[in-house]
Design a protein around this motif. Structure first.
Motif, PDB file in Angstrom:
ATOM      1  N   PRO A  38       0.854  -1.245  -0.076  1.00  0.00           N
ATOM      2  CA  PRO A  38      -0.034  -0.087   0.204  1.00  0.00           C
ATOM      3  C   PRO A  38       0.948   1.239   0.057  1.00  0.00           C
ATOM      4  O   PRO A  38       1.833   1.339   0.606  1.00  0.00           O
ATOM      5  N   PRO A  39       0.315   2.453  -0.670  1.00  0.00           N
ATOM      6  CA  PRO A  39       1.211   3.407  -0.633  1.00  0.00           C
ATOM      7  C   PRO A  39       1.323   4.317   0.751  1.00  0.00           C
ATOM      8  O   PRO A  39       0.369   4.069   1.622  1.00  0.00           O
ATOM      9  N   THR A  40       2.518   4.822   1.059  1.00  0.00           N
ATOM     10  CA  THR A  40       2.569   5.588   2.212  1.00  0.00           C
ATOM     11  C   THR A  40       1.845   6.861   2.247  1.00  0.00           C
ATOM     12  O   THR A  40       1.535   7.417   1.080  1.00  0.00           O
ATOM     13  N   PHE A  41       1.904   7.670   3.322  1.00  0.00           N
ATOM     14  CA  PHE A  41       1.143   8.838   3.314  1.00  0.00           C
ATOM     15  C   PHE A  41       1.891   9.794   2.480  1.00  0.00           C
ATOM     16  O   PHE A  41       1.317  10.575   1.672  1.00  0.00           O
ATOM     17  N   ARG A  42       3.192   9.785   2.546  1.00  0.00           N
ATOM     18  CA  ARG A  42       4.132  10.681   1.740  1.00  0.00           C
ATOM     19  C   ARG A  42       3.853  10.501   0.214  1.00  0.00           C
ATOM     20  O   ARG A  42       3.608  11.435  -0.486  1.00  0.00           O
ATOM     21  N   HIS A  43       3.671   9.111  -0.091  1.00  0.00           N
ATOM     22  CA  HIS A  43       3.240   8.957  -1.601  1.00  0.00           C
ATOM     23  C   HIS A  43       2.029   9.481  -1.916  1.00  0.00           C
ATOM     24  O   HIS A  43       1.848  10.073  -2.942  1.00  0.00           O
ATOM     25  N   MET A  44       1.202   9.444  -1.090  1.00  0.00           N
ATOM     26  CA  MET A  44      -0.427   9.819  -1.470  1.00  0.00           C
ATOM     27  C   MET A  44      -0.247  11.291  -1.574  1.00  0.00           C
ATOM     28  O   MET A  44      -0.973  12.060  -2.410  1.00  0.00           O
ATOM     29  N   LEU A  45       0.458  11.992  -0.594  1.00  0.00           N
ATOM     30  CA  LEU A  45       0.600  13.506  -0.805  1.00  0.00           C
ATOM     31  C   LEU A  45       1.146  13.905  -2.111  1.00  0.00           C
ATOM     32  O   LEU A  45       0.994  14.959  -2.746  1.00  0.00           O
ATOM     33  N   ILE A  46       2.346  13.266  -2.430  1.00  0.00           N
ATOM     34  CA  ILE A  46       3.021  13.460  -3.726  1.00  0.00           C
ATOM     35  C   ILE A  46       2.172  13.089  -5.010  1.00  0.00           C
ATOM     36  O   ILE A  46       1.837  14.079  -5.945  1.00  0.00           O
ATOM     37  N   LYS A  48      -1.111  13.266  -4.972  1.00  0.00           N
ATOM     38  CA  LYS A  48      -2.253  14.475  -4.866  1.00  0.00           C
ATOM     39  C   LYS A  48      -1.856  15.437  -5.547  1.00  0.00           C
ATOM     40  O   LYS A  48      -2.478  16.337  -6.184  1.00  0.00           O
ATOM     41  N   PHE A  49      -0.374  16.279  -5.265  1.00  0.00           N
ATOM     42  CA  PHE A  49       0.342  17.438  -5.674  1.00  0.00           C
ATOM     43  C   PHE A  49       0.380  17.334  -7.097  1.00  0.00           C
ATOM     44  O   PHE A  49       0.052  17.989  -8.167  1.00  0.00           O
ATOM     45  N   ILE A  50       0.994  16.013  -7.829  1.00  0.00           N
ATOM     46  CA  ILE A  50       1.022  15.783  -9.092  1.00  0.00           C
ATOM     47  C   ILE A  50      -0.492  16.074  -9.862  1.00  0.00           C
ATOM     48  O   ILE A  50      -0.740  16.656 -11.158  1.00  0.00           O
ATOM     49  N   GLN A  51      -1.311  15.339  -9.118  1.00  0.00           N
ATOM     50  CA  GLN A  51      -2.854  15.571  -9.930  1.00  0.00           C
ATOM     51  C   GLN A  51      -3.297  16.890  -9.966  1.00  0.00           C
ATOM     52  O   GLN A  51      -3.818  17.606 -10.902  1.00  0.00           O
ATOM     53  N   GLN A  52      -3.083  17.721  -8.874  1.00  0.00           N
ATOM     54  CA  GLN A  52      -3.433  19.184  -8.814  1.00  0.00           C
ATOM     55  C   GLN A  52      -2.695  19.926  -9.809  1.00  0.00           C
ATOM     56  O   GLN A  52      -3.070  20.832 -10.431  1.00  0.00           O
ATOM     57  N   CYS A  53      -1.390  19.717  -9.998  1.00  0.00           N
ATOM     58  CA  CYS A  53      -0.436  20.511 -11.214  1.00  0.00           C
ATOM     59  C   CYS A  53      -1.357  20.256 -12.443  1.00  0.00           C
ATOM     60  O   CYS A  53      -1.375  20.974 -13.274  1.00  0.00           O
ATOM     61  N   LEU A  54      -1.436  18.911 -12.817  1.00  0.00           N
ATOM     62  CA  LEU A  54      -2.091  18.447 -14.030  1.00  0.00           C
ATOM     63  C   LEU A  54      -3.213  19.131 -14.366  1.00  0.00           C
ATOM     64  O   LEU A  54      -3.565  19.695 -15.149  1.00  0.00           O
ATOM     65  N   PHE A  63      -8.570  22.517 -22.130  1.00  0.00           N
ATOM     66  CA  PHE A  63      -8.855  21.245 -22.506  1.00  0.00           C
ATOM     67  C   PHE A  63      -9.954  20.606 -21.918  1.00  0.00           C
ATOM     68  O   PHE A  63     -10.217  20.934 -20.486  1.00  0.00           O
ATOM     69  N   ARG A  64     -10.819  19.713 -22.449  1.00  0.00           N
ATOM     70  CA  ARG A  64     -11.903  19.255 -21.793  1.00  0.00           C
ATOM     71  C   ARG A  64     -11.253  17.735 -21.357  1.00  0.00           C
ATOM     72  O   ARG A  64     -11.984  16.584 -21.695  1.00  0.00           O
ATOM     73  N   TRP A  65     -10.318  17.553 -20.774  1.00  0.00           N
ATOM     74  CA  TRP A  65      -9.765  16.418 -20.168  1.00  0.00           C
ATOM     75  C   TRP A  65      -9.995  16.051 -18.538  1.00  0.00           C
ATOM     76  O   TRP A  65     -10.241  17.033 -17.930  1.00  0.00           O
ATOM     77  N   LEU A  66      -9.969  14.810 -18.242  1.00  0.00           N
ATOM     78  CA  LEU A  66      -9.964  14.357 -16.698  1.00  0.00           C
ATOM     79  C   LEU A  66      -8.813  13.791 -16.394  1.00  0.00           C
ATOM     80  O   LEU A  66      -7.943  13.014 -17.054  1.00  0.00           O
ATOM     81  N   CYS A  67      -8.226  13.998 -15.205  1.00  0.00           N
ATOM     82  CA  CYS A  67      -7.042  13.613 -14.828  1.00  0.00           C
ATOM     83  C   CYS A  67      -7.238  12.687 -13.381  1.00  0.00           C
ATOM     84  O   CYS A  67      -8.036  13.075 -12.461  1.00  0.00           O
ATOM     85  N   PHE A  68      -7.076  11.449 -13.105  1.00  0.00           N
ATOM     86  CA  PHE A  68      -7.172  10.715 -12.310  1.00  0.00           C
ATOM     87  C   PHE A  68      -5.954   9.999 -11.468  1.00  0.00           C
ATOM     88  O   PHE A  68      -5.176   9.340 -12.237  1.00  0.00           O
ATOM     89  N   ARG A  69      -6.015  10.077 -10.291  1.00  0.00           N
ATOM     90  CA  ARG A  69      -4.652   9.466  -9.715  1.00  0.00           C
ATOM     91  C   ARG A  69      -4.732   7.875  -9.916  1.00  0.00           C
ATOM     92  O   ARG A  69      -3.731   7.231  -9.955  1.00  0.00           O
ATOM     93  N   GLU A  70      -5.898   7.339  -9.738  1.00  0.00           N
ATOM     94  CA  GLU A  70      -5.913   5.919  -9.731  1.00  0.00           C
ATOM     95  C   GLU A  70      -6.433   5.508 -11.209  1.00  0.00           C
ATOM     96  O   GLU A  70      -7.521   5.736 -11.579  1.00  0.00           O
ATOM     97  N   ALA A  71      -5.884   4.769 -11.848  1.00  0.00           N
ATOM     98  CA  ALA A  71      -6.055   4.270 -13.089  1.00  0.00           C
ATOM     99  C   ALA A  71      -5.478   2.651 -13.554  1.00  0.00           C
ATOM    100  O   ALA A  71      -4.250   2.572 -12.630  1.00  0.00           O
ATOM    101  N   GLY A  72      -5.596   2.080 -14.607  1.00  0.00           N
ATOM    102  CA  GLY A  72      -5.227   0.975 -14.545  1.00  0.00           C
ATOM    103  C   GLY A  72      -5.761  -0.131 -13.662  1.00  0.00           C
ATOM    104  O   GLY A  72      -6.647  -0.151 -13.216  1.00  0.00           O
ATOM    105  N   ASN A  73      -5.000  -0.909 -13.753  1.00  0.00           N
ATOM    106  CA  ASN A  73      -5.017  -2.555 -13.249  1.00  0.00           C
ATOM    107  C   ASN A  73      -5.122  -2.373 -11.533  1.00  0.00           C
ATOM    108  O   ASN A  73      -4.170  -1.905 -11.043  1.00  0.00           O
TER     109      ASN A  73
END
Length: 73
Positions: A38-46, A48-54, A63-73
């Motif tokens: 499972p991800p660490t708290f620090r990983h989750m903060l990073i 979230k930061f990347i998603q906010q930047c995107l 753009f009419r795009w959506l960005c999700f942190r959780e993707a894939g399998n």
């Protein structure tokens, strides 16, 4: 001489299609499925930061795009 055995790994297509029916997440390492820790708290903060930047850049560009942190399998 000791005989060697070669084990065929799974393909990327098999990895993407795999569903063991649990919430466990796996990564493909040299053809083998390895359960991810499972991800660490620090990983989750990073993440979230990347998603906010995107999201900010997507809005800035209009753009009419959506960005999700959780993707894939």
């Amino acid at each position: 001489m000791t005989p060697s055995t070669t084990t065929a790994g799974i393909s990327f297509e098999d990895y993407v299609a795999d569903d063991d029916g649990t919430a466990a997440r796996y990564e493909l390492v040299d053809g083998a499925l390895v359960e991810m820790t499972p991800p660490t708290f620090r990983h989750m903060l990073i993440a979230k930061f990347i998603q906010q930047c995107l999201d900010t850049e997507i809005r800035r560009l209009g753009f009419r795009w959506l960005c999700f942190r959780e993707a894939g399998n």
